[in-house]
Motif scaffolding. Structure first.
Motif, PDB file in Angstrom:
ATOM      1  N   ASN A  82      -9.605  -5.245  15.528  1.00 27.86           N
ATOM      2  CA  ASN A  82      -9.214  -6.409  16.507  1.00 27.86           C
ATOM      3  C   ASN A  82      -8.320  -5.847  17.520  1.00 27.86           C
ATOM      4  OD1 ASN A  82     -10.748  -8.297  14.968  1.00 27.86           O
ATOM      5  ND2 ASN A  82      -9.243  -9.118  14.098  1.00 27.86           N
ATOM      6  N   SER A  83      -7.331  -4.791  16.946  1.00 24.74           N
ATOM      7  CA  SER A  83      -6.284  -4.332  18.080  1.00 24.74           C
ATOM      8  C   SER A  83      -7.252  -3.420  18.982  1.00 24.74           C
ATOM      9  CB  SER A  83      -5.518  -3.485  17.273  1.00 24.74           C
ATOM     10  OG  SER A  83      -4.558  -4.287  16.464  1.00 24.74           O
ATOM     11  N   MET A  84      -8.091  -2.835  18.791  1.00 25.70           N
ATOM     12  CA  MET A  84      -8.921  -1.744  19.372  1.00 25.70           C
ATOM     13  C   MET A  84      -9.770  -2.593  20.532  1.00 25.70           C
ATOM     14  SD  MET A  84     -10.285   1.081  16.685  1.00 25.70           S
ATOM     15  CE  MET A  84     -11.492   1.758  17.965  1.00 25.70           C
ATOM     16  N   ASN A  85     -10.376  -4.121  19.816  1.00 26.10           N
ATOM     17  CA  ASN A  85     -10.942  -4.748  21.003  1.00 26.10           C
ATOM     18  C   ASN A  85      -9.967  -5.149  22.041  1.00 26.10           C
ATOM     19  OD1 ASN A  85     -13.608  -4.164  19.577  1.00 26.10           O
ATOM     20  ND2 ASN A  85     -13.292  -6.042  18.098  1.00 26.10           N
TER      21      ASN A  85
ATOM     22  N   ASP B 267       0.794  -1.053   0.155  1.00 27.78           N
ATOM     23  CA  ASP B 267      -0.113  -0.118  -0.024  1.00 27.78           C
ATOM     24  C   ASP B 267       0.963   1.256  -0.156  1.00 27.78           C
ATOM     25  OD1 ASP B 267       0.915  -0.728   2.630  1.00 27.78           O
ATOM     26  OD2 ASP B 267      -0.743   0.373   3.624  1.00 27.78           O
ATOM     27  N   TYR B 268       2.038   1.258   0.535  1.00 27.18           N
ATOM     28  CA  TYR B 268       3.053   2.194   0.446  1.00 27.18           C
ATOM     29  C   TYR B 268       3.487   2.573  -1.055  1.00 27.18           C
ATOM     30  CZ  TYR B 268       3.776   1.323   5.233  1.00 27.18           C
ATOM     31  OH  TYR B 268       3.407   1.013   6.764  1.00 27.18           O
ATOM     32  N   ILE B 269       3.550   1.589  -1.861  1.00 30.19           N
ATOM     33  CA  ILE B 269       3.894   1.889  -3.315  1.00 30.19           C
ATOM     34  C   ILE B 269       2.707   2.507  -3.982  1.00 30.19           C
ATOM     35  CG2 ILE B 269       4.376   0.588  -5.273  1.00 30.19           C
ATOM     36  CD1 ILE B 269       6.982   0.709  -3.668  1.00 30.19           C
ATOM     37  N   LEU B 270       1.749   1.889  -3.759  1.00 30.83           N
ATOM     38  CA  LEU B 270       0.473   2.397  -4.670  1.00 30.83           C
ATOM     39  C   LEU B 270      -0.047   3.629  -3.914  1.00 30.83           C
ATOM     40  CD1 LEU B 270      -1.695  -0.698  -4.636  1.00 30.83           C
ATOM     41  CD2 LEU B 270      -0.316   0.183  -6.411  1.00 30.83           C
ATOM     42  N   GLY B 271       0.022   3.970  -2.670  1.00 36.42           N
ATOM     43  CA  GLY B 271      -0.306   5.162  -2.126  1.00 36.42           C
ATOM     44  C   GLY B 271       0.681   6.435  -2.770  1.00 36.42           C
TER      45      GLY B 271
ATOM     46  N   TYR C  71      -7.021   0.412  -4.563  1.00 40.21           N
ATOM     47  CA  TYR C  71      -6.502  -0.786  -3.619  1.00 40.21           C
ATOM     48  C   TYR C  71      -7.570  -1.330  -2.461  1.00 40.21           C
ATOM     49  CZ  TYR C  71      -3.869   2.980  -1.245  1.00 40.21           C
ATOM     50  OH  TYR C  71      -3.394   3.866  -0.621  1.00 40.21           O
ATOM     51  N   ASP C  72      -8.728  -1.369  -2.796  1.00 36.53           N
ATOM     52  CA  ASP C  72      -9.794  -1.842  -2.037  1.00 36.53           C
ATOM     53  C   ASP C  72      -9.343  -3.167  -1.260  1.00 36.53           C
ATOM     54  OD1 ASP C  72     -11.288   0.456  -3.081  1.00 36.53           O
ATOM     55  OD2 ASP C  72     -12.484  -0.855  -4.247  1.00 36.53           O
ATOM     56  N   SER C  73      -8.809  -4.073  -1.763  1.00 34.56           N
ATOM     57  CA  SER C  73      -8.600  -5.358  -1.188  1.00 34.56           C
ATOM     58  C   SER C  73      -7.704  -5.417   0.093  1.00 34.56           C
ATOM     59  CB  SER C  73      -7.985  -6.439  -2.258  1.00 34.56           C
ATOM     60  OG  SER C  73      -6.773  -5.634  -2.596  1.00 34.56           O
ATOM     61  N   PHE C  74      -7.004  -4.067   0.142  1.00 33.09           N
ATOM     62  CA  PHE C  74      -6.041  -3.853   1.262  1.00 33.09           C
ATOM     63  C   PHE C  74      -7.029  -3.152   2.306  1.00 33.09           C
ATOM     64  CE2 PHE C  74      -1.963  -2.898  -1.253  1.00 33.09           C
ATOM     65  CZ  PHE C  74      -2.027  -3.999  -1.613  1.00 33.09           C
ATOM     66  N   TYR C  75      -8.203  -2.417   2.086  1.00 29.16           N
ATOM     67  CA  TYR C  75      -8.863  -1.719   2.990  1.00 29.16           C
ATOM     68  C   TYR C  75      -9.589  -2.734   3.984  1.00 29.16           C
ATOM     69  CZ  TYR C  75      -8.452   2.260   0.440  1.00 29.16           C
ATOM     70  OH  TYR C  75      -7.927   3.554  -0.273  1.00 29.16           O
ATOM     71  N   ASP C  76     -10.029  -4.056   3.553  1.00 26.90           N
ATOM     72  CA  ASP C  76     -10.822  -5.074   4.328  1.00 26.90           C
ATOM     73  C   ASP C  76      -9.677  -5.380   5.638  1.00 26.90           C
ATOM     74  OD1 ASP C  76     -13.144  -4.666   2.903  1.00 26.90           O
ATOM     75  OD2 ASP C  76     -12.504  -6.305   1.760  1.00 26.90           O
ATOM     76  N   VAL C  77      -8.365  -5.653   5.076  1.00 33.20           N
ATOM     77  CA  VAL C  77      -7.425  -6.226   5.956  1.00 33.20           C
ATOM     78  C   VAL C  77      -6.961  -5.501   7.130  1.00 33.20           C
ATOM     79  CG1 VAL C  77      -5.090  -7.261   6.266  1.00 33.20           C
ATOM     80  CG2 VAL C  77      -6.476  -7.708   4.328  1.00 33.20           C
TER      81      VAL C  77
END
Length: 260
Positions: A244-247, A162-166, A231-237
């Motif tokens: 999960n981290s917040m929980n 995502d760093y490359i694409l961003g 890069y929508d596929s990254f957003y779900d992850v």
């Protein structure tokens, strides 16, 4: 088939040279015609052949100084041939390329290519440019690729970063902003510290997403670049991991906000 594909992709555009940078190239860095190891898989055979050809070029061509300085800054040094061996030089230290950091070995073939050839008639297949690179260096490599494209080079890349694409998207958006309002553009890049050459015409970019179907097959879907490369596929992850981290944080805090 090769000439047919080139014709379909680029029309009458003629390439003087190509470079293939397959995944896992780091472990093969430094192999030359004198090496005993020989790859048997097509792309790796071509990669080693490309490296041999680069070695055979005895006179450096006049490369773009900006591009050369960029790759030198990313590697924090230079890669060169010395008696049929690749050497990495940083400051006063010289070591065999095989002993250098993996990030240096990953980028060494591209660095050698940049120093030897003109970019204006070159086509480069760059698999996973983010390999073994810290996020900060991934951003630098993205800027390098944008600069090389603006010098006339063609790139085909595959990436999971995502760093490359961003960063590529930033270059596209900056181009659009400059076209729309030059005053706002200049104010923005001054405030945010962007380089003036980080500009990428969206008409020079194409994006495809390899989607895995339920039956196990893969379909190639061309993507719209209206808002940059999606890069929508990254957003779900990212979303799932963040939640999960917040929980977990809430569980560790316990009721009333007291830590366990």
């Amino acid at each position: 088939l090769k000439h047919y594909i080139i014709q379909q992709l680029f029309g009458d555009y003629a390439f003087s040279r190509t470079l293939m940078l397959p995944p896992g190239r780091c472990t093969l860095a430094g192999l030359t015609a004198g090496s005993q190891l020989r790859a048997t898989i097509g792309m790796y055979t071509e990669y080693l052949s490309d490296m041999d050809k680069i070695e055979e070029v005895s006179v450096d061509m006049e490369g773009d100084l900006n591009i050369l300085e960029r790759i030198k800054a990313i590697n924090n040094g230079t890669v060169r041939w010395d008696a049929n061996k690749l050497i990495f030089e940083t400051g006063d230290i010289q070591i065999p390329l095989a002993s250098a950091a993996s990030s240096v070995k990953e980028l060494a073939p591209l660095a050698l290519f940049i120093e030897k050839y003109s970019l204006s008639d070159s086509s480069i297949l760059f698999e996973e440019p983010e390999s073994h690179l810290h996020p900060a260096k991934q951003v630098q490599v993205s800027d390098l690729m944008v600069a090389m494209i603006n010098c006339g080079a063609h790139f085909q890349i595959t990436t999971h970063s995502d760093y490359i694409l961003g960063r590529i998207n930033d270059a596209i958006k900056l181009y659009k902003l400059k076209e729309a309002d030059d005053e706002k553009y200049n104010k923005f890049i001054k405030e945010k510290g962007y380089s003036k050459d980080l500009l990428l015409n969206p008409e020079s970019v194409g994006s495809c997403y390899f989607y895995k179907n339920e039956d196990g097959t893969v379909s190639v879907r061309e993507q719209s670049l209206e808002n940059g490369i999606p890069y929508d596929s990254f957003y779900d992850v990212i979303r799932n991991e963040t939640m999960n981290s917040m929980n977990l944080d809430q569980l560790l805090k316990g009721e009333g906000g007291n830590d366990f």
